[in-house]
Design an enzyme around this catalytic site. Structure first.
Site, mmCIF file in Angstrom:
data_model
loop_
_atom_site.group_PDB
_atom_site.id
_atom_site.type_symbol
_atom_site.label_atom_id
_atom_site.label_comp_id
_atom_site.label_asym_id
_atom_site.label_seq_id
_atom_site.Cartn_x
_atom_site.Cartn_y
_atom_site.Cartn_z
ATOM 1 N N ARG A 33 0.803 -1.227 0.000
ATOM 2 C CA ARG A 33 0.000 0.000 0.000
ATOM 3 C C ARG A 33 0.829 1.266 0.000
ATOM 4 O O ARG A 33 0.578 2.176 -0.791
ATOM 5 C CB ARG A 33 -0.919 0.048 1.229
ATOM 6 C CG ARG A 33 -2.161 -0.771 1.093
ATOM 7 C CD ARG A 33 -2.560 -1.329 2.439
ATOM 8 N NE ARG A 33 -1.521 -2.251 2.888
ATOM 9 C CZ ARG A 33 -1.494 -3.530 2.542
ATOM 10 N NH1 ARG A 33 -2.440 -4.031 1.804
ATOM 11 N NH2 ARG A 33 -0.521 -4.323 2.946
ATOM 12 N N THR A 34 1.807 1.356 0.890
ATOM 13 C CA THR A 34 2.547 2.614 0.993
ATOM 14 C C THR A 34 3.301 2.866 -0.305
ATOM 15 O O THR A 34 3.288 3.971 -0.859
ATOM 16 C CB THR A 34 3.501 2.570 2.203
ATOM 17 O OG1 THR A 34 2.750 2.176 3.344
ATOM 18 C CG2 THR A 34 4.131 3.924 2.461
ATOM 19 N N LYS A 66 26.632 -3.895 -3.164
ATOM 20 C CA LYS A 66 28.100 -3.825 -3.163
ATOM 21 C C LYS A 66 28.639 -3.219 -1.876
ATOM 22 O O LYS A 66 29.832 -3.057 -1.711
ATOM 23 C CB LYS A 66 28.571 -2.988 -4.353
ATOM 24 C CG LYS A 66 28.063 -3.485 -5.690
ATOM 25 C CD LYS A 66 28.518 -2.552 -6.805
ATOM 26 C CE LYS A 66 27.832 -2.884 -8.114
ATOM 27 N NZ LYS A 66 28.060 -1.849 -9.131
ATOM 28 N N ARG A 80 11.552 3.613 2.924
ATOM 29 C CA ARG A 80 11.159 2.686 3.987
ATOM 30 C C ARG A 80 12.402 1.878 4.332
ATOM 31 O O ARG A 80 13.116 1.416 3.440
ATOM 32 C CB ARG A 80 10.045 1.757 3.515
ATOM 33 C CG ARG A 80 9.810 0.613 4.480
ATOM 34 C CD ARG A 80 8.557 -0.136 4.161
ATOM 35 N NE ARG A 80 7.378 0.660 4.523
ATOM 36 C CZ ARG A 80 6.154 0.152 4.591
ATOM 37 N NH1 ARG A 80 5.946 -1.122 4.326
ATOM 38 N NH2 ARG A 80 5.125 0.916 4.926
ATOM 39 N N HIS A 114 5.770 6.011 11.243
ATOM 40 C CA HIS A 114 5.189 5.873 9.909
ATOM 41 C C HIS A 114 4.278 7.093 9.744
ATOM 42 O O HIS A 114 3.049 6.970 9.773
ATOM 43 C CB HIS A 114 4.419 4.552 9.837
ATOM 44 C CG HIS A 114 4.069 4.097 8.453
ATOM 45 N ND1 HIS A 114 4.167 4.917 7.336
ATOM 46 C CD2 HIS A 114 3.623 2.893 8.000
ATOM 47 C CE1 HIS A 114 3.781 4.237 6.272
ATOM 48 N NE2 HIS A 114 3.451 3.003 6.638
HETATM 49 C C1 NCD Z 1 2.122 -1.037 8.068
HETATM 50 C C2 NCD Z 1 3.619 -0.870 8.150
HETATM 51 O O1 NCD Z 1 4.345 -1.137 7.187
HETATM 52 O O2 NCD Z 1 4.049 -0.431 9.211
HETATM 53 N N1 NCD Z 1 1.651 -1.224 6.767
HETATM 54 C C3 NCD Z 1 1.390 -0.132 5.986
HETATM 55 O O3 NCD Z 1 2.248 0.677 5.727
HETATM 56 N N2 NCD Z 1 0.130 0.032 5.579
HETATM 57 C C4 NCD Z 1 1.564 -2.013 9.022
HETATM 58 C C5 NCD Z 1 2.129 -3.388 9.052
HETATM 59 O O4 NCD Z 1 2.986 -3.766 8.258
HETATM 60 O O5 NCD Z 1 1.663 -4.137 9.905
#
Ligand code: NCD
Length: 311
Positions: free
Chosen positions: A57-58, A87, A108, A136
């Site tokens: 999703r993100t 590397k 991320r 997040h």
């Molecule tokens: C979450 C995350 O990555 O922290 N997912 C997301 O970004 N929608 C929640 C999760 O992974 O449980």
């Protein structure tokens, strides 16, 4: 509007309620705009998506947000296998390299603090798409937006957060977000092994949110404004047996909804779910995790990208 932002977004710390409401206002206006008019907003802008941890999703909502605004992306899912990180390139060097090619970096990373390290070393905006068990922030903004759209306020709310409160970065950011508003109470339901850390509890309480820990779903209070369920974060466990023991301790199902949810209780989850929400809840009109929450994520990310990148 963009100068209200300090460029980067790796924590919710510096975001004032007035700015959060401006982001919502921007999201509201973008969702009403025609797709072709949106394409002008970030024409000529380029963002790198560097996702060192899995994401559906993100990743795709950021990608989609950038493209719907007419911008473009360079996308790395798993740079540890596909970029010079293989590397042995340091995260700092990677940040500098990408900053020469793009206008923003969206990252991320499994290690808390890495996104800040990247932000500190480059002058282009760096956006945190989730760092370890840390924060997040864009998820929290979309969660706050979802609650606000339903209840028209972020003050005086009574909510429930359930699942992995220790390791869930969405929980940490949402608590940080709610603590910026007035008189919020959050009931915390988790196995004792996955409770919020004392340090986190102190931080949020000091910021003004009331936290009440409960140990059984029978203690969920009536008429919560939202229930925010989360998965137990398998990737944060050293011992898989411990994970197996805890993963399905609290399950959101139709029976629980019927017994404990109020007429206006939003049923939320950041996803992915791995058994902790039964599919029999999906058709409940109060469930938002498979539609409204997802859509809101895209609009909030569009609003943020517009405010950060369009000068
Ligand atoms: C979450 C995350 O990555 O922290 N997912 C997301 O970004 N929608 C929640 C999760 O992974 O449980």
């Amino acid at each position: 509007m963009s100068n209200l932002f300090q460029n980067d977004l790796y924590t919710l710390d510096s975001l004032k309620p007035s700015l959060i409401y401006l982001i919502f206002k921007q999201a509201e206006s973008l969702r009403k705009s025609s797709p072709t008019s949106l394409l002008k907003i970030l024409r000529g802008k380029l963002a790198a998506l560097l996702f060192y941890e899995p994401s559906s999703r993100t990743f795709s909502s950021f990608s989609s947000a950038m493209k719907r605004l007419g911008g473009q992306t360079i996308e790395y899912q798993n740079p540890l296998q596909t970029s010079s990180a293989v590397k042995g390139e340091t995260i700092e060097d990677s940040a500098i390299v990408f900053s020469n090619y793009v206008d923003a970096i969206i990252v991320r990373h499994p290690e808390t603090g890495t996104v800040k390290r990247m932000a500190d070393i480059v002058s282009i905006p760096v956006i945190n798409a989730g760092d370890g068990i840390g924060e997040h922030p864009t998820q929290a903004l979309l969660d706050l937006y979802t609650i606000w759209r339903k209840h028209k306020s972020l003050d005086n709310l009574k909510g429930l957060m359930a699942g992995d409160l220790k390791n869930g970065r969405t929980i940490h950011s949402l608590l940080k977000g709610l603590s910026k508003f007035k008189s919020n109470t959050v009931y915390l339901l988790s196995p004792k092994e996955l409770k919020l850390s004392e340090k986190d509890k102190k931080e949020y309480r000091d910021q003004g949110v009331t936290l009440i820990e409960i140990t059984s779903s029978s203690e969920i209070p009536a008429d919560c404004h939202y229930w925010y369920w989360t998965r137990v974060q398998k990737e944060r466990f050293d011992d898989v047996k411990e994970y197996e023991k805890l993963k399905l301790r609290f399950i959101l199902n139709k029976k629980l909804v019927n017994e404990k949810a109020g007429e206006k209780t939003l049923l939320m989850h950041p996803l992915p779910r791995v058994g902790e929400i039964a599919v029999d809840v999906d058709s409940d009109p109060r469930a938002t995790y498979l539609d409204e929450q997802l859509k809101n994520g895209m609009y909030i990310r569009m609003a943020l990208l517009k405010m950060i990148l369009s000068k």
